[in-house]
Design an enzyme around this catalytic site. Structure first.
Site, PDB file in Angstrom:
ATOM      1  N   LYS A  48      50.935  24.486  15.740  1.00 23.05           N
ATOM      2  CA  LYS A  48      51.238  23.271  16.511  1.00 23.05           C
ATOM      3  C   LYS A  48      52.043  22.235  15.709  1.00 23.05           C
ATOM      4  CE  LYS A  48      50.394  20.878  20.336  1.00 23.05           C
ATOM      5  NZ  LYS A  48      50.411  21.437  21.705  1.00 23.05           N
ATOM      6  N   HIS A  67      37.412  28.352  -2.300  1.00 21.04           N
ATOM      7  CA  HIS A  67      38.407  28.311  -1.223  1.00 21.04           C
ATOM      8  C   HIS A  67      39.575  27.397  -1.588  1.00 21.04           C
ATOM      9  CE1 HIS A  67      36.276  30.542   1.925  1.00 21.04           C
ATOM     10  NE2 HIS A  67      35.187  30.112   1.315  1.00 21.04           N
ATOM     11  N   GLU A 102      42.228  27.027  -0.009  1.00 20.77           N
ATOM     12  CA  GLU A 102      42.884  26.542   1.212  1.00 20.77           C
ATOM     13  C   GLU A 102      42.224  25.286   1.774  1.00 20.77           C
ATOM     14  OE1 GLU A 102      40.847  29.024   0.992  1.00 20.77           O
ATOM     15  OE2 GLU A 102      39.726  29.419   2.820  1.00 20.77           O
ATOM     16  N   SER A 128      54.806  22.330  32.071  1.00 21.95           N
ATOM     17  CA  SER A 128      53.734  21.366  32.281  1.00 21.95           C
ATOM     18  C   SER A 128      54.149  19.968  31.840  1.00 21.95           C
ATOM     19  CB  SER A 128      52.512  21.797  31.467  1.00 21.95           C
ATOM     20  OG  SER A 128      52.819  21.718  30.085  1.00 21.95           O
ATOM     21  N   GLY A 129      55.274  19.889  31.121  1.00 22.53           N
ATOM     22  CA  GLY A 129      55.638  18.599  30.540  1.00 22.53           C
ATOM     23  C   GLY A 129      55.021  18.417  29.166  1.00 22.53           C
ATOM     24  N   GLY A 130      54.201  19.386  28.742  1.00 24.07           N
ATOM     25  CA  GLY A 130      53.608  19.339  27.409  1.00 24.07           C
ATOM     26  C   GLY A 130      54.630  19.741  26.354  1.00 24.07           C
ATOM     27  N   VAL A 131      54.275  19.509  25.087  1.00 25.50           N
ATOM     28  CA  VAL A 131      55.255  19.749  24.031  1.00 25.50           C
ATOM     29  C   VAL A 131      55.591  21.239  23.893  1.00 25.50           C
ATOM     30  CG1 VAL A 131      53.515  19.747  22.176  1.00 25.50           C
ATOM     31  CG2 VAL A 131      55.886  19.245  21.629  1.00 25.50           C
ATOM     32  N   ASP A 132      54.607  22.111  24.086  1.00 27.53           N
ATOM     33  CA  ASP A 132      54.877  23.534  23.858  1.00 27.53           C
ATOM     34  C   ASP A 132      55.848  24.108  24.894  1.00 27.53           C
ATOM     35  OD1 ASP A 132      53.026  23.169  21.874  1.00 27.53           O
ATOM     36  OD2 ASP A 132      51.392  24.174  22.918  1.00 27.53           O
ATOM     37  N   SER A 133      55.508  23.940  26.173  1.00 28.71           N
ATOM     38  CA  SER A 133      56.380  24.545  27.191  1.00 28.71           C
ATOM     39  C   SER A 133      57.746  23.864  27.231  1.00 28.71           C
ATOM     40  CB  SER A 133      55.716  24.542  28.578  1.00 28.71           C
ATOM     41  OG  SER A 133      55.537  23.227  29.038  1.00 28.71           O
ATOM     42  N   THR A 134      57.766  22.557  26.971  1.00 29.35           N
ATOM     43  CA  THR A 134      59.048  21.849  26.995  1.00 29.35           C
ATOM     44  C   THR A 134      59.940  22.307  25.838  1.00 29.35           C
ATOM     45  OG1 THR A 134      57.905  19.954  27.942  1.00 29.35           O
ATOM     46  CG2 THR A 134      60.133  19.564  27.131  1.00 29.35           C
ATOM     47  N   GLY A 184      35.576  35.572   5.089  1.00 28.02           N
ATOM     48  CA  GLY A 184      35.064  36.075   6.366  1.00 28.02           C
ATOM     49  C   GLY A 184      33.565  35.899   6.391  1.00 28.02           C
ATOM     50  N   CYS A 227      37.121  34.406  -1.600  1.00 30.83           N
ATOM     51  CA  CYS A 227      35.736  34.457  -1.118  1.00 30.83           C
ATOM     52  C   CYS A 227      35.337  35.882  -0.732  1.00 30.83           C
ATOM     53  CB  CYS A 227      35.538  33.465   0.024  1.00 30.83           C
ATOM     54  SG  CYS A 227      33.797  33.163   0.372  1.00 30.83           S
ATOM     55  N   TYR A 228      35.203  36.168   0.550  1.00 30.41           N
ATOM     56  CA  TYR A 228      34.886  37.540   0.947  1.00 30.41           C
ATOM     57  C   TYR A 228      35.949  38.498   0.411  1.00 30.41           C
ATOM     58  CZ  TYR A 228      33.746  41.507   3.971  1.00 30.41           C
ATOM     59  OH  TYR A 228      33.406  42.746   4.434  1.00 30.41           O
TER      60      TYR A 228
END
Ligand code: XMP
Length: 520
Positions: free
Chosen positions: A376, A173, A175, A227-233, A55, A86-87
């Site tokens: 995503k 880190h 990650e 919207s035709g986007g990957v998420d909403s579809t 952080g 780290c933090y």
């Protein structure tokens, strides 16, 4: 999720916690981010392992985020595996009775780590390895009963362990990709120390999401703002798999802020996926007139969200007169959407108000968000596993407010035309060069500046376009893409030749942070 052990990543601010959670998921363990100030005893008790994130604060500052001591006690009492990074490492050290000092110069970037003693955390990694550091403060006194596991030249306690417990702190880190054995160290912690079995696969997890949607569905129509986007579809497709297509109505709103042919394309794709009720709504006039005179980016988002909501509500009323009552609204919200809009993850500031998050709660419909726990890249994996077409799955994200945030300043029809035409060129050329899939996003932005040029022997005084192309894993951070000059040249020359009112193209060399991906 799914009754499997979850790893709780406690978020102490910044973007660190999400990167950790994503890496853990990539290793096959389900991880969730919980803000430090909303962490509950149940989170601790139910966790298979706990990671304290990095952080931006200093533990030496008053008011810096802390871990509730009773929760740490609970974790120790229940023998929970804990890893501070780290933090989180410094916080853990101080909470356990050690001390943190302020470094003279700090340590940023690559450092050489020397592992001092054999330990399951470093199993299978060499004694000398490269790690990524980013800190000024450092642990200068070990907590009683703990031992140093590793050091760097500038940091004597780069990793420690509490003897007799499964509690670790690392200053570096793991990650971050620049930490050579970072993934191995995380895996060692999760498997060797926490004894968790990797069983998380988004493609499998979606099966229980489908079950949950099916169980929660109680009849009535379902509205999808598509919207035709990957998420909403993908979200709509999951709901279709759960309850069938009959109650699902997808509304595609042409805001006038879309790319060329986009609304019609979306309708075609949705129909080809077996959705029966797909409604196209042309509301371009309404959006444009509401945007008249609006210059401020956040005001643009608010206006667009308001009009979108009004249009959608009106349409829902019309549709319910024909098809019967609507009871649900499907949204393609994904995990980072919830974060960037400040709906989770207190440490991270609200950066932009993504309208697909702030919009629907007022509609009075029950919300279905099948993708709310997925990143995503996981949504893409899910979509592919469900058989959605690659072209849909791997398209670049396109923001809800559309081209309005790619016209800096007031949005007009003339400017939209310019940016729309330029967008088509950028996408065409990147596909042609085989680069499209390697980029997170790439698009032109119309700047509110005119400059002098010369076209066909005559002086011109026209707009400048900025070209933005970035690579990224999740849009939380991004690097500008090092595109080949020939491709950039081709794009620039096509834009100035084919798009009216533009005589200059600039390439954007900034990363996020400090710049964001979109210009507004
Ligand atoms: P920024 O510009 O914040 O963008 O770096 C991060 C990612 O989010 C997208 N974005 C939006 N998406 N509504 C959306 O649905 C919005 O208002 C919005 N603003 C940015 C952006 O395209 C990038 O992928």
């Amino acid at each position: 999720m799914d009754g499997r052990a979850r790893v709780v990543v406690v978020d102490f601010g910044g973007q660190y916690a999400h990167l950790i959670a994503r890496r853990i998921r990539e290793l096959g363990f389900y991880a969730e981010v919980v803000p430090y100030d909303t962490l509950k005893p149940e989170d601790v008790s139910s966790a298979g392992a706990i990671v304290l994130s990095g952080g931006p604060s200093s533990v030496l500052e008053e008011g810096a985020p802390r871990l509730n001591p009773s929760l740490l006690e609970l974790a120790l009492r229940e023998d929970k595996p804990v890893l501070g990074i780290c933090y989180g490492h410094q916080l853990l050290a101080t909470a356990l009775g050690g001390a943190v000092g302020k470094g003279a110069k700090g340590e940023y970037g690559s450092a050489t780590l020397e592992v001092l003693t054999e330990d399951p955390l470093f199993s299978g990694t060499p004694r000398i390895q490269r790690v990524w550091m980013s800190h000024r403060d450092y642990v200068d006194t070990l907590p009683p009963g703990s031992l140093v596991l590793a050091r760097t030249e500038d940091c004597g306690i780069a990793a420690f362990k509490l003897a007799g417990a499964r509690v670790y702190g690392v200053q570096f880190h793991p990650e971050v990709k620049h930490t050579e054995y970072g993934a191995r160290i995380l895996e060692n912690f999760l498997m060797g120390v926490a004894r968790l079995e990797p069983s998380w696969r988004p493609e499998d997890a979606v099966k229980s999401v489908i079950e949950r949607v099916r169980a929660a569905y109680n009849g009535g129509n379902i509205l999808v703002a598509a919207s035709g986007g990957v998420d909403s579809t993908t979200a709509a497709y999951i709901v279709k798999l759960a309850v069938g297509h009959e109650p699902i109505h997808l509304v595609v709103i042409d805001t006038g802020l879309l790319r060329e042919g986009e609304a019609e394309r979306a309708v075609g794709t949705l129909k080809s996926l077996g959705f029966k009720h797909v409604h196209l709504l042309d509301a371009a006039r309404e959006f444009l007139s509401a945007l008249k005179g609006v210059v401020d980016p956040e005001e643009k988002r608010r206006v667009i969200a308001r009009v979108y909501f009004e249009v959608l509500e009106r349409r829902a009323r019309e549709l319910s007169a024909v098809y019967g009552e609507f009871r649900y609204l499907v949204q393609g919200t994904i995990y980072p959407d919830r974060i960037e809009s400040g709906r989770a993850g207190r440490g991270s500031d609200r950066i932009k108000s993504h309208h697909n998050v702030t919009l629907p709660e007022k509609l009075g419909l029950e919300l279905i968000e099948p993708l709310a726990d997925f990143y995503k890249d996981e949504v893409r994996k899910v979509a592919i596993s469900l058989g959605l077409p690659e072209e849909l799955v791997y398209q670049h994200p396109f923001p809800g407010p559309g081209l309005a945030v790619r016209v800096v300043g007031e949005v007009t029809e003339e400017k939209l035309k310019v940016v729309r035409k330029a967008t088509k060129i950028v996408e065409e050329e990147l596909r042609k060069a085989g680069l499209y899939r390697s980029l997170w996003q790439a698009f032109p932005v119309l700047l509110p500046v005119k400059t002098t040029g010369v076209k066909g022997d005559a002086r011109s005084y026209e707009y400048a376009i900025a070209l933005r192309a970035v690579v990224s894993e999740d849009a939380m951070t991004a690097e500008f893409a090092k595109l080949p000059w020939e491709v950039l040249e081709k794009i620039a020359s096509r834009i100035v030749n084919e798009v009216e009112n533009v005589n200059r193209v600039l390439y954007d060399l900034t990363n996020k942070p400090p710049a964001t991906i979109e210009y507004e």
